[in-house]
Design an enzyme around this catalytic site. Sequence first.
Site, PDB file in Angstrom:
ATOM      1  N   ASP A  14     -51.282  19.698  18.229  1.00 31.76           N
ATOM      2  CA  ASP A  14     -50.860  18.404  17.734  1.00 31.76           C
ATOM      3  C   ASP A  14     -49.579  18.652  16.923  1.00 31.76           C
ATOM      4  OD1 ASP A  14     -51.061  15.643  16.943  1.00 31.76           O
ATOM      5  OD2 ASP A  14     -51.848  16.343  15.026  1.00 31.76           O
ATOM      6  N   ASP A  16     -47.811  16.089  14.177  1.00 30.13           N
ATOM      7  CA  ASP A  16     -47.884  15.624  12.795  1.00 30.13           C
ATOM      8  C   ASP A  16     -49.200  16.039  12.159  1.00 30.13           C
ATOM      9  OD1 ASP A  16     -45.392  14.161  12.916  1.00 30.13           O
ATOM     10  OD2 ASP A  16     -46.441  12.714  14.164  1.00 30.13           O
ATOM     11  N   ASP A 172     -55.562  18.265  13.725  1.00 28.53           N
ATOM     12  CA  ASP A 172     -56.097  17.943  12.395  1.00 28.53           C
ATOM     13  C   ASP A 172     -56.880  16.640  12.365  1.00 28.53           C
ATOM     14  OD1 ASP A 172     -53.566  16.489  12.737  1.00 28.53           O
ATOM     15  OD2 ASP A 172     -53.820  15.883  10.644  1.00 28.53           O
TER      16      ASP A 172
END
Length: 226
Positions: A14, A16, A172
């Site tokens: 991922d 961001d 995240d």
Amino acid sequence: MSAPDRFPAGALFDLDGTLLDSAPDMLATVNRMRDARGREPLTLADIRPVVSRGARAMASVAFPELDADGVLALVPEFLAVYGEELGRHSAPFDGVEAMLTALDAAGTRWGIVTNKPEGLAQRIIPQLGWQARCAVLIGGDTLAERKPHPLPLLHAAEAIGLAPAACVYVGDDARDIEAARAAGMPSIVALWGYRLDSDDPVAWQGDVMIEQPVQLLAPGAWPVSA
């Protein structure tokens, strides 16, 4: 899964909240929008938990009085302002560059699968010096589906010539881990990223939970099933 003695053949990330601490860019964006409406600025603490959840989530935090339709109407403005702030304030998380360098040295093919619009992601990769190193970049609007659907991860694995099980996905957010599971891809929960206080990363059932990127300098920290 036993600890490997080498890095995985493929690593997908991922963006961001996993590779990039982009919250400062997002904060500048929402504060420009608030300033245009005579509002006081927010702080990083106000928006950091929702950065991984996209423009609507941040617009909702910036203007909590709006209903869903009102928030949705602000998304084009958010994206336009964010396009001007892109990369001006953000930086990779501590340890990310060292981790990527270790993957490069090991011959691991790595890439990015993000829900950020592809055009914005394509713009920021050169700012980070990753354009010649990132083997694949899939944005939230690249394909017909986005995470938590597995299609972006499956497409990325195919693009780098690997089976999904030969890759590891690092993210995240619960959507990241859900997408990896559906794709048959081992996963790492990036605990250094953005999440709400009410989130329970243990409940996401990722294969491994990692506190800091520097821990991924050790091949044994990576789950590998194939």
